[in-house]
Design an enzyme around this catalytic site. Structure first.
Site, mmCIF file in Angstrom:
data_model
loop_
_atom_site.group_PDB
_atom_site.id
_atom_site.type_symbol
_atom_site.label_atom_id
_atom_site.label_comp_id
_atom_site.label_asym_id
_atom_site.label_seq_id
_atom_site.Cartn_x
_atom_site.Cartn_y
_atom_site.Cartn_z
ATOM 1 N N THR A 298 0.836 -1.198 0.000
ATOM 2 C CA THR A 298 0.000 0.000 0.000
ATOM 3 C C THR A 298 0.869 1.245 0.000
ATOM 4 O O THR A 298 1.951 1.254 0.589
ATOM 5 C CB THR A 298 -0.878 -0.016 1.273
ATOM 6 O OG1 THR A 298 -1.762 -1.120 1.193
ATOM 7 C CG2 THR A 298 -1.663 1.263 1.436
ATOM 8 N N ARG B 138 -13.518 -8.320 -0.770
ATOM 9 C CA ARG B 138 -12.843 -7.897 0.459
ATOM 10 C C ARG B 138 -12.321 -6.464 0.351
ATOM 11 O O ARG B 138 -11.778 -6.048 -0.664
ATOM 12 C CB ARG B 138 -11.685 -8.852 0.754
ATOM 13 C CG ARG B 138 -10.855 -8.490 1.998
ATOM 14 C CD ARG B 138 -9.636 -7.679 1.667
ATOM 15 N NE ARG B 138 -8.778 -7.450 2.852
ATOM 16 C CZ ARG B 138 -7.751 -6.612 2.875
ATOM 17 N NH1 ARG B 138 -7.431 -5.934 1.799
ATOM 18 N NH2 ARG B 138 -7.037 -6.453 3.977
ATOM 19 N N GLY C 41 -10.004 -3.640 2.687
ATOM 20 C CA GLY C 41 -9.144 -3.463 3.852
ATOM 21 C C GLY C 41 -9.313 -2.100 4.489
ATOM 22 O O GLY C 41 -10.342 -1.430 4.357
ATOM 23 N N ASP C 42 -8.255 -1.646 5.181
ATOM 24 C CA ASP C 42 -8.360 -0.412 5.954
ATOM 25 C C ASP C 42 -8.117 0.854 5.149
ATOM 26 O O ASP C 42 -8.556 1.936 5.552
ATOM 27 C CB ASP C 42 -7.362 -0.445 7.115
ATOM 28 C CG ASP C 42 -5.916 -0.454 6.625
ATOM 29 O OD1 ASP C 42 -5.578 -1.354 5.815
ATOM 30 O OD2 ASP C 42 -5.130 0.412 7.029
ATOM 31 N N THR D 227 -0.435 1.180 6.483
ATOM 32 C CA THR D 227 -0.251 0.047 5.587
ATOM 33 C C THR D 227 -0.087 -1.205 6.435
ATOM 34 O O THR D 227 0.601 -1.174 7.457
ATOM 35 C CB THR D 227 0.976 0.232 4.675
ATOM 36 O OG1 THR D 227 1.181 -0.968 3.906
ATOM 37 C CG2 THR D 227 2.248 0.523 5.455
ATOM 38 N N GLY D 228 -0.738 -2.286 6.029
ATOM 39 C CA GLY D 228 -0.585 -3.502 6.818
ATOM 40 C C GLY D 228 -1.767 -4.438 6.675
ATOM 41 O O GLY D 228 -2.484 -4.411 5.677
ATOM 42 N N GLY E 87 -5.076 -5.128 6.996
ATOM 43 C CA GLY E 87 -6.174 -4.189 7.122
ATOM 44 C C GLY E 87 -7.254 -4.549 8.109
ATOM 45 O O GLY E 87 -7.813 -3.662 8.774
#
Length: 315
Positions: free
Chosen positions: A181, A209, A211-212, A232-233, A235
């Site tokens: 990200t 799906r 994510g964050d 970033t990671g 999510g």
């Protein structure tokens, strides 16, 4: 790596960027890949810094920096985004203005070249905060944003990663545990902050799906009363922790430095099982990052002449 600094030392503007966190170790990355990632981060810093040096807004600066990274196939955003289980690229992005707390985000875009530009259009030209899927791209077309074939985003290396994941019957996680990200946070010469994030999500993601990254308060948040954050990671954990807003809340209500708040929230995220990192800046001129992974592609620049690009290890 904080620099809260006195008023005399406070920079006129700041910019911090990231290109993903995860198992980023020198032994795992070829010299060619390292050079490519470094060049991409340098180009993004240059684009954002130019806006800020010329008196532009933090909002314009974070968008400029992120668009450079969206066009760079070394990162998991825009061109170079990972493939879904079904072999397409679905893109998520968000942007937020710390001055007004206006925000825009999109999820599951498949044909808009610069997802961050679409997120900004949602913020500025619609009554909504988040649009998704075909509706997001329909809105992009109405706004005159550049469209491309979905195949434009794909690269042979990302296809290989999907094939490897499927061959291992590992249905859930990015095979390389690198969350590529991209994001940027900035403070401009007026003291306003902004944040932007863009991603292709996880290799092999299924069922639509999300994510964050496009979730305001999880992967992206900006508030002049505290700071601007891009994450970033993994999510799902960042959403559960409300990472970006949580950092800003700790700064605003507890008076913590950006580094203290970021480290605390990343530790709590780790306790939940989530790995990744954040970048932060605020109206004090402080810049910070925090990650609980072996490395994070990251960089920072300021009006004081500071310019750093780092990959590995020590924070």
């Amino acid at each position: 790596m904080t620099n809260p600094a006195s008023a005399q030392e406070r920079p006129k503007w700041t910019l911090v960027i990231h290109g993903g966190a995860g198992i980023i170790e020198k032994s795992r990355i070829t010299p060619e890949a390292e050079a490519g990632v470094r060049a991409g981060l340098e180009a993004a810093l240059a684009a954002g810094s130019k806006v800020l040096e010329e008196g532009g807004t933090a909002l314009d600066a974070v968008q400029a920096a992120v668009q450079v990274l969206e066009d760079d196939p070394h990162f998991n955003a825009g061109r170079g985004a990972v493939f879904t289980w079904d072999g397409i690229n679905e893109l998520d992005s968000a942007i937020m203005d710390g001055r007004t707390r206006a925000a825009g985000s999109i999820a599951g875009s498949t044909t808009t070249r610069h997802p961050v530009a679409l997120a900004r259009a949602v913020m500025e030209h619609s009554p909504h905060v988040m649009l998704s899927g075909e509706g997001a791209d329909e809105f992009a077309r109405e706004q005159g944003l550049e469209q491309v074939e979905n195949s434009w985003f794909g690269t042979p290396e990302r296809r290989r990663q999907l094939d490897e994941l499927k061959s291992r019957r590992a249905n859930w996680f990015d095979v390389d545990l690198k969350y590529g990200t991209v994001g940027a946070v900035a403070m401009d010469s007026h003291g306003n902050v902004a944040a932007a994030t863009s991603t292709g999500g996880l290799t092999g993601k299924r069922w639509g799906r999300i994510g964050d990254s496009p979730v305001i308060g999880a992967g992206t948040y900006a508030d002049n009363r505290a700071c601007a954050v891009s994450a970033t990671g993994a999510g799902e954990f960042f959403i559960r922790e409300g990472v970006a807003h949580e950092i800003c809340a700790r700064v605003r209500f507890k008076g913590e430095t950006l580094k203290q708040a970021a480290d605390t929230v990343m530790a709590e995220t780790r306790d939940l099982g989530g790995t990744g990192g954040v970048i932060v800046t605020g109206p004090t001129g402080e810049m910070a990052w925090s990650f609980n992974t072996p490395g994070m592609y990251r960089g920072k620049a300021s009006s004081n002449g500071e310019r750093v690009v780092e990959f590995y290890g020590e924070q």
